[in-house]
Design a protein around this motif. Structure first.
Motif, PDB file in Angstrom:
ATOM      1  N   LYS A   6       0.857  -1.195   0.000  1.00  0.00           N
ATOM      2  CA  LYS A   6       0.000   0.000   0.000  1.00  0.00           C
ATOM      3  C   LYS A   6       0.886   1.235   0.000  1.00  0.00           C
ATOM      4  CE  LYS A   6      -3.734   0.227   2.580  1.00  0.00           C
ATOM      5  NZ  LYS A   6      -4.630   0.391   3.771  1.00  0.00           N
ATOM      6  N   ASP A 144      -3.700   0.863  -3.078  1.00  0.00           N
ATOM      7  CA  ASP A 144      -3.692  -0.393  -2.315  1.00  0.00           C
ATOM      8  C   ASP A 144      -3.669  -1.548  -3.308  1.00  0.00           C
ATOM      9  OD1 ASP A 144      -4.307  -2.680  -0.791  1.00  0.00           O
ATOM     10  OD2 ASP A 144      -5.418  -1.496   0.665  1.00  0.00           O
ATOM     11  N   THR A 149      -7.309  -0.956  -5.323  1.00  0.00           N
ATOM     12  CA  THR A 149      -8.079   0.280  -5.284  1.00  0.00           C
ATOM     13  C   THR A 149      -7.152   1.491  -5.185  1.00  0.00           C
ATOM     14  OG1 THR A 149      -8.294   0.140  -2.869  1.00  0.00           O
ATOM     15  CG2 THR A 149     -10.108  -0.766  -4.194  1.00  0.00           C
ATOM     16  N   THR A 151      -7.510   5.434  -3.794  1.00  0.00           N
ATOM     17  CA  THR A 151      -8.365   6.333  -3.031  1.00  0.00           C
ATOM     18  C   THR A 151      -7.820   7.752  -3.139  1.00  0.00           C
ATOM     19  OG1 THR A 151      -8.851   4.547  -1.470  1.00  0.00           O
ATOM     20  CG2 THR A 151      -9.431   6.789  -0.800  1.00  0.00           C
ATOM     21  N   SER A 157     -13.080   6.230  -4.414  1.00  0.00           N
ATOM     22  CA  SER A 157     -12.267   5.054  -4.710  1.00  0.00           C
ATOM     23  C   SER A 157     -12.450   4.595  -6.150  1.00  0.00           C
ATOM     24  CB  SER A 157     -12.630   3.914  -3.753  1.00  0.00           C
ATOM     25  OG  SER A 157     -11.827   2.780  -3.975  1.00  0.00           O
ATOM     26  N   SER A 159     -11.295   1.292  -8.732  1.00  0.00           N
ATOM     27  CA  SER A 159     -10.723  -0.053  -8.797  1.00  0.00           C
ATOM     28  C   SER A 159      -9.870  -0.199 -10.048  1.00  0.00           C
ATOM     29  CB  SER A 159     -11.837  -1.106  -8.811  1.00  0.00           C
ATOM     30  OG  SER A 159     -12.594  -1.052  -7.620  1.00  0.00           O
TER      31      SER A 159
END
Length: 202
Positions: A6, A144, A149, A151, A157, A159
């Protein structure tokens, strides 16, 4: 190779299309075979003038983006010659993720082998992230890989898709050598043991 799980960092907007590998790291800096030390020459012809002075209008020279870890770029990022020095330079500067609508295939694969996550998204999603990136020091984005995802600073968010094998390699910090070592205890050792039994004279 460092793991990528992340990443939360500043996203820098670079809306130019067809950013090729010679723009990323010009040919005069390709004499080294070391993966480090190329960050100072990243985007050299755009970052500096002929006297070596910084171009204040170039995005990575602006105070808000000097420590950017994410690039939001225009279409066809990493096109041109297949130099692995391009991801080396990005990584050495501190860039761990590049987001665009498309990438040149060789550059795309080289990114994964060097700990950089390239993310291809539809134009409308890149436009949203480009708008987020233009907020300067407030352009904090979280990528992440586990959940796939992105953000934005407002909590929205997006994908993204990524090949499962490439994802596994990044999450575990595995380059080609790391993959070989990972398989050594199982596949390679098992093969050698079997071969030793079948051909003891070898």
């Amino acid at each position: 190779m460092d793991k990528f799980t992340k990443l939360t960092g500043i996203a820098a907007p670079m809306p130019l299309v067809n950013i090729d590998t010679d723009m990323i790291i010009p040919k005069q800096f390709l004499k080294t075979i070391k993966r480090t030390g190329l960050g100072v020459n990243l985007f050299d012809e755009m970052r500096f003038d002929r006297e070596g002075n910084e171009n204040p209008d170039f995005v990575l020279n602006k105070p808000a983006y000097r420590n950017a870890q994410i690039l939001v770029a225009g279409d066809n990022f990493g096109c041109g010659s297949s130099r692995e020095h391009a991801p080396w330079a990005l990584l050495d500067f501190g860039i761990r993720c590049v987001i665009s609508t498309s990438f040149a295939d060789i550059f795309y694969n080289n990114c994964f082998k060097n700990g950089i996550l390239p993310i291809a998204l539809p134009q409308e999603d890149v436009d949203k992230l480009m708008d987020d990136a233009e907020r300067g020091a407030n352009a904090v984005v979280t990528v992440d890989l586990e959940s796939q995802t992105i953000t934005g600073p407002d909590g929205g968010s997006i994908s993204f898709e990524v090949d499962e094998f490439k994802k596994h390699c990044l999450l575990n910090g595995l380059d080609d050598i790391g993959l070989t070592i990972e398989n050594a205890a199982s596949s390679i050792d098992a093969y050698e043991a079997k071969a030793g039994q079948e051909r003891p004279w070898v």
